[in-house]
Enzyme design. Structure first.
Site, PDB file in Angstrom:
ATOM      1  N   HIS A 109      22.991 -56.712  49.957  1.00  0.00           N
ATOM      2  CA  HIS A 109      21.574 -56.363  49.941  1.00  0.00           C
ATOM      3  C   HIS A 109      21.313 -54.876  49.852  1.00  0.00           C
ATOM      4  CE1 HIS A 109      20.709 -60.472  50.071  1.00  0.00           C
ATOM      5  NE2 HIS A 109      19.460 -60.355  50.440  1.00  0.00           N
ATOM      6  N   ASP A 170      13.991 -55.384  59.726  1.00  0.00           N
ATOM      7  CA  ASP A 170      12.823 -56.218  59.434  1.00  0.00           C
ATOM      8  C   ASP A 170      13.224 -57.568  58.840  1.00  0.00           C
ATOM      9  OD1 ASP A 170      11.275 -54.128  60.258  1.00  0.00           O
ATOM     10  OD2 ASP A 170      10.852 -53.392  58.236  1.00  0.00           O
ATOM     11  N   GLU A 281       5.241 -50.624  64.300  1.00  0.00           N
ATOM     12  CA  GLU A 281       5.439 -50.173  62.921  1.00  0.00           C
ATOM     13  C   GLU A 281       4.077 -49.852  62.311  1.00  0.00           C
ATOM     14  OE1 GLU A 281       7.930 -52.316  60.206  1.00  0.00           O
ATOM     15  OE2 GLU A 281       9.686 -52.282  61.521  1.00  0.00           O
TER      16      GLU A 281
HETATM   17  C1  LIG Z   1      14.670 -57.387  52.361  1.00  0.00           C
HETATM   18  C2  LIG Z   1      15.425 -56.262  53.045  1.00  0.00           C
HETATM   19  C3  LIG Z   1      14.920 -55.700  54.208  1.00  0.00           C
HETATM   20  C4  LIG Z   1      15.579 -54.661  54.844  1.00  0.00           C
HETATM   21  N1  LIG Z   1      15.061 -54.156  56.007  1.00  0.00           N
HETATM   22  C5  LIG Z   1      15.709 -53.176  56.641  1.00  0.00           C
HETATM   23  C6  LIG Z   1      15.204 -52.652  57.865  1.00  0.00           C
HETATM   24  O1  LIG Z   1      14.173 -53.082  58.358  1.00  0.00           O
HETATM   25  N2  LIG Z   1      15.897 -51.667  58.477  1.00  0.00           N
HETATM   26  C7  LIG Z   1      17.063 -51.182  57.968  1.00  0.00           C
HETATM   27  O2  LIG Z   1      17.653 -50.327  58.603  1.00  0.00           O
HETATM   28  N3  LIG Z   1      17.551 -51.640  56.812  1.00  0.00           N
HETATM   29  C8  LIG Z   1      16.898 -52.624  56.140  1.00  0.00           C
HETATM   30  N4  LIG Z   1      17.403 -53.081  54.957  1.00  0.00           N
HETATM   31  C9  LIG Z   1      18.568 -52.406  54.354  1.00  0.00           C
HETATM   32  C10 LIG Z   1      19.858 -53.023  54.830  1.00  0.00           C
HETATM   33  O3  LIG Z   1      20.108 -52.666  56.174  1.00  0.00           O
HETATM   34  C11 LIG Z   1      21.028 -52.491  54.001  1.00  0.00           C
HETATM   35  O4  LIG Z   1      20.783 -52.716  52.635  1.00  0.00           O
HETATM   36  C12 LIG Z   1      22.324 -53.174  54.391  1.00  0.00           C
HETATM   37  O5  LIG Z   1      23.389 -52.515  53.762  1.00  0.00           O
HETATM   38  C13 LIG Z   1      22.316 -54.610  53.957  1.00  0.00           C
HETATM   39  O6  LIG Z   1      23.371 -55.298  54.571  1.00  0.00           O
HETATM   40  P1  LIG Z   1      24.398 -56.102  53.687  1.00  0.00           P
HETATM   41  O7  LIG Z   1      25.146 -56.929  54.650  1.00  0.00           O
HETATM   42  O8  LIG Z   1      23.744 -56.801  52.569  1.00  0.00           O
HETATM   43  O9  LIG Z   1      25.295 -54.884  53.175  1.00  0.00           O
HETATM   44  P2  LIG Z   1      25.935 -54.636  51.738  1.00  0.00           P
HETATM   45  O10 LIG Z   1      24.880 -54.285  50.777  1.00  0.00           O
HETATM   46  O11 LIG Z   1      26.817 -55.753  51.372  1.00  0.00           O
HETATM   47  O12 LIG Z   1      26.821 -53.333  52.061  1.00  0.00           O
HETATM   48  C14 LIG Z   1      26.227 -52.093  52.365  1.00  0.00           C
HETATM   49  C15 LIG Z   1      27.286 -50.992  52.402  1.00  0.00           C
HETATM   50  O13 LIG Z   1      28.099 -51.153  53.551  1.00  0.00           O
HETATM   51  C16 LIG Z   1      29.428 -51.453  53.181  1.00  0.00           C
HETATM   52  N5  LIG Z   1      29.843 -52.551  54.044  1.00  0.00           N
HETATM   53  C17 LIG Z   1      29.410 -53.836  54.048  1.00  0.00           C
HETATM   54  N6  LIG Z   1      30.011 -54.523  55.016  1.00  0.00           N
HETATM   55  C18 LIG Z   1      30.828 -53.665  55.647  1.00  0.00           C
HETATM   56  C19 LIG Z   1      31.735 -53.779  56.728  1.00  0.00           C
HETATM   57  N7  LIG Z   1      31.911 -54.923  57.370  1.00  0.00           N
HETATM   58  N8  LIG Z   1      32.421 -52.684  57.101  1.00  0.00           N
HETATM   59  C20 LIG Z   1      32.258 -51.508  56.465  1.00  0.00           C
HETATM   60  N9  LIG Z   1      31.437 -51.345  55.436  1.00  0.00           N
HETATM   61  C21 LIG Z   1      30.723 -52.407  55.033  1.00  0.00           C
HETATM   62  C22 LIG Z   1      29.391 -51.829  51.718  1.00  0.00           C
HETATM   63  O14 LIG Z   1      30.579 -51.512  51.049  1.00  0.00           O
HETATM   64  C23 LIG Z   1      28.240 -50.984  51.220  1.00  0.00           C
HETATM   65  O15 LIG Z   1      28.646 -49.673  50.968  1.00  0.00           O
HETATM   66  C24 LIG Z   1      16.770 -54.136  54.295  1.00  0.00           C
HETATM   67  C25 LIG Z   1      17.281 -54.690  53.117  1.00  0.00           C
HETATM   68  C26 LIG Z   1      16.626 -55.750  52.495  1.00  0.00           C
HETATM   69  C27 LIG Z   1      17.176 -56.314  51.233  1.00  0.00           C
END
Ligand SMILES: Cc1cc2nc3c(=O)[nH]c(=O)nc-3n(C[C@H](O)[C@H](O)[C@H](O)COP(=O)(O)OP(=O)(O)OC[C@H]3O[C@@H](n4cnc5c(N)ncnc54)[C@H](O)[C@@H]3O)c2cc1C
Ligand SMILES: *[C@@H]1O[C@H](CO)[C@@H](O)[C@H](O)[C@H]1NC(C)=O
Ligand SMILES: *[C@@H]1O[C@H](CO)[C@@H](O)[C@H](O)[C@H]1NC(C)=O
Ligand SMILES: *[C@@H]1O[C@H](CO)[C@@H](O)[C@H](O)[C@H]1NC(C)=O
Ligand SMILES: *[C@@H]1O[C@H](CO)[C@@H](O)[C@H](O)[C@H]1NC(C)=O
Ligand SMILES: *[C@@H]1O[C@H](CO)[C@@H](O)[C@H](O)[C@H]1NC(C)=O
Length: 530
Positions: A109, A170, A281
C-alpha cells in the site's frame, strides 16, 4: 498507462563509498564467479520451507499508488523467518557484484513503488503466517505478532481479550512491518505518539541475513534504526505491540469552521488539554456545496433545522473530527464530558454533527469507503498522494498559500490536517521530525481518474503537488515529507538533514551492501559505485 522513468539516487557520499571499497577488498573469500552463475537456479537450490515463484509475479510489480511498475526477478513466499534469513544471507554472500536486491512487500500500500524491487526479489510477507498472536494480558498488556499481520486482524483478535492497540493508522488493512517502517500516524498520535512509539520489541533479519531481537534495552541501535527506517536496515519479522483496555463504543463528532486560525486554535487547545477527546483529526473541504448532505447518511445534525439551512457555497471550510470512547454504562458521563469540551470551542453552531458507532466500526471506517469506491471502480486508480509535516508556526502561511489558492477544490479526495505534539516521538528512531514542539500532518490523499485530462487527471494532480512543494520551498516553511518520495540521494540528504550521517552509519552497520528496500531510492546496490 505511462510510467514515469526512474533515475536512481546518485552515490556521492564519500564515507559510503570508502567503506564499500574496504568491504569489497575484504571480500576476497567470496567467489566472484558465484555472482554470474544462474541466479534462479541458485535460489531454487536454497533449503526453504516456502518457495520462489518466477512467473505470474505481476502483483508484486505494482502498488496502491498505481504509478510505478517494476517486475521482480522472483517472489519469495516465505513460510518461516528462517526462509527470509537464508535468502538474504545467500544474496549477502554473493557480494557487491550481484545486482540482486530485496524488498519486503507488506500489503503493497505504498504509493511510490517503495515496496518494489526491479529485477530483484520481492518477499511476499503475507505468506509468513508461522506465528499465532500471543497475548500478555497483565498490567501492561501487549501482543506478539508476525510483522506480516494486518492491523485489522490484530484488532479483531485483541478485542477477544477486551484489549486493543493504542495508536492507529486511518486504514487498518496495512501490515505491522509496513507501518512501523514509516511511523503510523493517526488521530491518537497526539496522546500516544505514532505506532513506532508503541512497540516494545522487534525481531529483525538484517541485510546480512542475521536474525536479531531488539528493543530499547537490547540492540537498541538496531531497534531505533528500523523504526521509521523505510525498510533500509532489516526486515521486521515480529513485533511486540503495546495494548490497552478497549472501549466498546465511540461518540463521533464533526463540526465546521470557516476561519482557519479559529480551527487551528481549537485543535491545538484540544491536543494540549488533559481531559480531552481520544481521537483528534481535521479535514479541509473546498467548494463542496453539498458537504453536510453527504454526512447525513451516517451523522445526525444536533440542530436539523439550522443544519439544513447551512450552505457551504464555494468556500473553504475546515472540519474538526473528534471521537470519545465510552462503554454503554457510562453514556451519561461521556455526554457531559463532550458537552463541556464542545462549549470551549468556536465552530459554526449549526454544523455540529454526531454519531455513535462501535469501536471497531470507527477504526475500520476507511474500509467502508474502500468498499464503496471499489464498487465504482475508483479504488485501483493512481494515487498521487502528498503527505507533509509542517511546523506549527508555519501552518497559517501554508493554509493561506495552499487552501483555496493552489488547491481550488477538494471535490473527490480527502485532505487531512491535524497537529501532534513531538514529546510523544522518540528522536533516536530513523523518523525525521520537523523543528518545533508541535507540527501538523497535512495529507493530500488524491486519486486520479485514469485517462482524464481534467482537474481529476494524473498530470493535473502531479502538477498541483509540485506547486505545493515549490510553495513550501520558496516560503521556507521547514516542511518534511511523510512517506517521502525523492529521486536523488542529494534530496534524501536534505530530507534527513543533521540525521543523514547517522542514517548512513546505520546503513553501513546493518545493510552494507544496500540490498534492502531499493524502491525507496536512497541507496543503490554496490555495483554502480565501482
Ligand atoms: C488507504 C490508506 C490509508 C493510509 N492511512 C495512513 C495513516 O492514517 N497513517 C499513516 O501513517 N499511514 C497511512 N497510510 C500509509 C501506510 O502506512 C504506508 O503506505 C505503509 O507502508 C503501508 O503498509 P504496507 O504493509 O502496505 O507496506 P508496503 O507498501 O508493502 O511497504 C512499505 C515499505 O516498507 C517496507 N516493508 C514492508 N514490510 C516490511 C517489513 N516487515 N520489514 C521491513 N520493511 C518492510 C517495504 O519494502 C516498503 O519500502 C495509508 C495508506 C493507505 C493505502
Ligand atoms: C509456493 O508457496 C505458495 C504460498 O505458500 C503456495 O501457494 C504455492 O502452492 C507454492 N508453490 C509451490 C510450487 O510449491
Ligand atoms: C527472539 O525472541 C523470541 C521470543 O521472544 C524467541 O522465540 C527467539 O528465539 C528470539 N530470537 C533470537 C534470534 O534471539
Ligand atoms: C507538548 O507536550 C509536552 C509534554 O507533555 C508539554 O510539556 C508541552 O506543553 C506540550 N506542548 C504544547 C504546545 O501543548
Ligand atoms: C466550485 O465547483 C463548481 C463545480 O462543481 C465550479 O463550477 C465552480 O467554479 C467552483 N467554484 C470555485 C470558487 O472554484
Ligand atoms: C533528542 O532529544 C533530547 C532531549 O530533547 C536531546 O538531548 C538529544 O540530543 C536529542 N537527540 C537527537 C539524536 O537528536
Amino acid at each position: 498507462m505511462k510510467f514515469p522513468s526512474v533515475s536512481f539516487a546518485k552515490h556521492n557520499n564519500n564515507l559510503f563509498i570508502r567503506v564499500l571499497m574496504i568491504m569489497l577488498l575484504s571480500c576476497a573469500t567470496i567467489r566472484v564467479d558465484f555472482c554470474f552463475s544462474s541466479i534462479p537456479s541458485s535460489l531454487k537450490a536454497l533449503p526453504l520451507e516456502g518457495n520462489f515463484s518466477f512467473n505470474e509475479n505481476e502483483f508484486a510489480a505494482r502498488d496502491y499508488g498505481n504509478q510505478y511498475h517494476f517486475l521482480p526477478l522472483a517472489v519469495l513466499h516465505p513460510k518461516s523467518v528462517s526462509d527470509i534469513a537464508i535468502t538474504i544471507k545467500h544474496i549477502w554472500q554473493m557480494g557487491p557484484l550481484s545486482r540482486l536486491t530485496v524488498a519486503a512487500r507488506g500489503h503493497g500500500h505504498s504509493t511510490r513503488g517503495q515496496a518494489l524491487a526491479d529485477q530483484g526479489i520481492v518477499i511476499n510477507m503475507e505468506s509468513l503466517r508461522e506465528q499465532k498472536m500471543q497475548f500478555n494480558t497483565g498490567r501492561f498488556p501487549y501482543v506478539d505478532v508476525s510483522a506480516s499481520e494486518l492491523w485489522i486482524k490484530i484488532l479483531h483478535e485483541s478485542l477477544k481479550h477486551g484489549l486493543a492497540p493504542k495508536s492507529w493508522t486511518d486504514y487498518l488493512h496495512l501490515t505491522v512491518g509496513g507501518t512501523l517502517s514509516n511511523a503510523g500516524i493517526s488521530g491518537q498520535a497526539f496522546r500516544h505518539g505514532p505506532q513506532i512509539s508503541n512497540v516494545h520489541e522487534l525481531e529483525v533479519v538484517t541485510g546480512k541475513g542475521e536474525v536479531v531481537n531488539c528493543s530499547d534495552k537490547k540492540n537498541a541501535d538496531l531497534f531505533q534504526s528500523v523504526l521509521g527506517g523505510l525498510g533500509q536496515f532489516g526486515i521486521i519479522t515480529k513485533a511486540r505491540i503495546s495494548l490497552e483496555p478497549a472501549p466498546k463504543m465511540v461518540k463521533w463528532v464533526r463540526v465546521l469552521y470557516s476561519d482557519f486560525s479559529t480551527f487551528a486554535r481549537d485543535q491545538e487547545f484540544l491536543i494540549s488539554s488533559k481531559k480531552t477527546f481520544d481521537y483528534i483529526e481535521g479535514l479541509v473541504i473546498i467548494n463542496r456545496t453539498d458537504v453536510l448532505n453527504n454526512w447525513r447518511s451516517s451523522f445526525s445534525p444536533q440542530d436539523p433545522d439550522q443544519a439544513s439551512k447551512f450552505i457551504s457555497d464555494g468556500r473553504t471550510l475546515y472540519c474538526l473530527e473528534l471521537t470519545k470512547n465510552f462503554n454503554p454504562d457510562k453514556v451519561d458521563t461521556v455526554n457531559q464530558e463532550i458537552e463541556s469540551l464542545l462549549s470551549k470551542l468556536s465552530y459554526i453552531p449549526s454544523t455540529l454533527f454526531m454519531s455513535e458507532v462501535s469501536y471497531i466500526e470507527f477504526l475500520d471506517r476507511v474500509h467502508t469507503s474502500e468498499l464503496k469506491l471499489r464498487s465504482k471502480g475508483l479504488w485501483d486508480v493512481p494515487h498521487p498522494w502528498l503527505n507533509l509535516l509542517i511546523p506549527r508556526s508555519k501552518i497559517k502561511a501554508f493554509s493561506q498559500g495552499v487552501f483555496g489558492n493552489i488547491l481550488k477544490d477538494t471535490n473527490s479526495s480527502p485532505v487531512l490536517i491535524y497537529p501532534v505534539n513531538k514529546s510523544k516521538w522518540d528522536n533516536r528512531t530513523s523518523f525525521v521530525l520537523p523543528e518545533e514542539d508541535i507540527f501538523y500532518l497535512v495529507a493530500f490523499l488524491f486519486h486520479a481518474i485514469p485517462s482524464s485530462s481534467g482537474t481529476d487527471g494524473l498530470e493535473h494532480i502531479l502538477t498541483l503537488n509540485k506547486r505545493i512543494l515549490e510553495f513550501c520551498e520558496v516560503a521556507h516553511l521547514g516542511v518534511k515529507q511523510y512517506l517521502a518520495h525523492y529521486t536523488t540521494q542529494e534530496q534524501w540528504q536534505v530530507h534527513f538533514g543533521q540525521r543523514w550521517e547517522v542514517f548512513v552509519q546505520r546503513k553501513l552497520a546493518y545493510d552494507p551492501l544496500a540490498i534492502l528496500a531499493p524502491g525507496q531510492r536512497i541507496f543503490q546496490k554496490g555495483i554502480s559505485i565501482l
